[in-house]
Design an enzyme around this catalytic site. Structure first.
Site, mmCIF file in Angstrom:
data_model
loop_
_atom_site.group_PDB
_atom_site.id
_atom_site.type_symbol
_atom_site.label_atom_id
_atom_site.label_comp_id
_atom_site.label_asym_id
_atom_site.label_seq_id
_atom_site.Cartn_x
_atom_site.Cartn_y
_atom_site.Cartn_z
ATOM 1 N N LYS A 1 48.721 42.106 33.296
ATOM 2 C CA LYS A 1 48.243 42.490 34.784
ATOM 3 C C LYS A 1 48.905 42.679 36.176
ATOM 4 C CE LYS A 1 44.827 40.080 37.379
ATOM 5 N NZ LYS A 1 46.464 39.660 38.732
ATOM 6 N N ASP B 1 46.124 46.309 39.346
ATOM 7 C CA ASP B 1 45.119 45.181 39.578
ATOM 8 C C ASP B 1 46.074 45.598 41.131
ATOM 9 O OD1 ASP B 1 43.628 43.199 41.152
ATOM 10 O OD2 ASP B 1 44.374 42.152 40.487
ATOM 11 N N LYS C 1 43.491 46.803 43.688
ATOM 12 C CA LYS C 1 42.114 46.435 44.790
ATOM 13 C C LYS C 1 41.629 47.657 45.388
ATOM 14 C CE LYS C 1 41.897 41.514 43.154
ATOM 15 N NZ LYS C 1 43.189 40.857 43.012
ATOM 16 N N ASP D 1 39.151 50.933 50.784
ATOM 17 C CA ASP D 1 39.612 52.378 52.320
ATOM 18 C C ASP D 1 38.775 52.610 51.864
ATOM 19 O OD1 ASP D 1 40.933 52.966 54.435
ATOM 20 O OD2 ASP D 1 42.758 52.094 53.852
ATOM 21 N N THR E 1 36.976 35.105 41.826
ATOM 22 C CA THR E 1 37.109 33.473 41.897
ATOM 23 C C THR E 1 37.052 32.642 42.812
ATOM 24 O OG1 THR E 1 38.856 34.029 40.130
ATOM 25 C CG2 THR E 1 36.865 34.502 39.443
ATOM 26 N N ARG F 1 48.483 31.864 35.714
ATOM 27 C CA ARG F 1 49.322 30.095 35.040
ATOM 28 C C ARG F 1 49.216 29.278 34.470
ATOM 29 N NH1 ARG F 1 47.804 29.661 41.332
ATOM 30 N NH2 ARG F 1 45.801 30.860 40.770
#
Length: 230
Positions: free
Chosen positions: A31, A58, A60, A63, A117, A209
């Site tokens: 990603k 990614d 997102k 608009d 999340t 991570r």
């Protein structure tokens, strides 16, 4: 599109990305988000794709419908495997995003972000002023995404089963918030392990991570991949 854990490449430069990818001798699904894309641009996408990896871009997009549609026309030419928009932009925006993507690209999957999340129910009620449960809010956005013709959504694993029940098995549930047993939660709130995500009906998981900041990224990835695919 590979059924592999999607590794979030949350690095600040192309050099860091290449150092990380050089550790692996197998095709990955990665990603690339705002932190990286806004600094390195389309050339990074082409570089990662040339190494044989699948890419989830990614960004997102959120608009007015026309702007998102035109932006998606540009992203279509990058030939990534997965892109996304924010469902909060509305049905027309999602439809124009799909239309823009399909103008130049028939294969890239497109999904919509429902609720991050990191969002808690308290934030949902007091900051977004959405006075339902998170589950109902996610289902509403996911239903709009399906009506708009999108392939699925980004949600937490905790909502996957609900969405499968209402929207079907084939509707994609791409789920961040994945943490192996014993890992730090960081800034995530609605999280599960890879095994739990699979059991709940997630079609893809995103892990950052716990892999990228691990002392042994390859070993950490293999453990997560085995947990997910088993």
């Amino acid at each position: 599109m590979k059924d592999l854990p999607i590794i979030a490449l949350d690095f600040e430069s192309k050099e860091k990305v290449n150092q990380f990818l050089d550790l692996f001798d197998e095709p990955l699904f990665v990603k690339i988000g705002m932190e990286l894309f806004y600094q390195e641009g389309p050339d990074l996408i082409k570089s990662v794709k040339s190494r044989g990896h699948d890419v989830f871009l990614d960004l997102k997009l959120h608009d007015i419908p026309h702007t998102v549609g035109k932006a998606m026309e540009g992203l279509a030419k990058l030939n990534v495997d997965l892109v996304n928009v924010h469902a909060a932009g509305g049905t027309l925006m999602m439809m124009q995003a799909l239309q823009g993507l399909r103008k130049y690209n028939k294969n890239t999957k497109i999904i919509a972000v429902t609720q991050l999340t990191s969002t808690t129910e308290d934030m949902l009620h007091n900051e977004q002023n959405i006075q339902t449960s998170i589950e109902d809010a996610v289902l509403n956005y996911a239903s709009l995404a399906k009506q708009a013709g999108l392939d699925g959504v980004v949600c937490s694993p905790l909502e996957s089963q609900l969405l499968t029940n209402h929207l079907g098995v084939d509707f994609m549930k791409v789920t961040p918030g994945i943490r192996p047993q014993g890992s730090a939660k960081d800034d995530q709130h609605r999280i599960t392990t890879p095994e739990q995500a699979r059991q709940l009906g997630s079609t893809h998981i995103v892990v950052g991570r716990p892999i990228t900041q691990s002392d042994d990224p390859v070993k950490s990835y293999q453990i997560i991949k085995e947990s997910w695919l088993s």
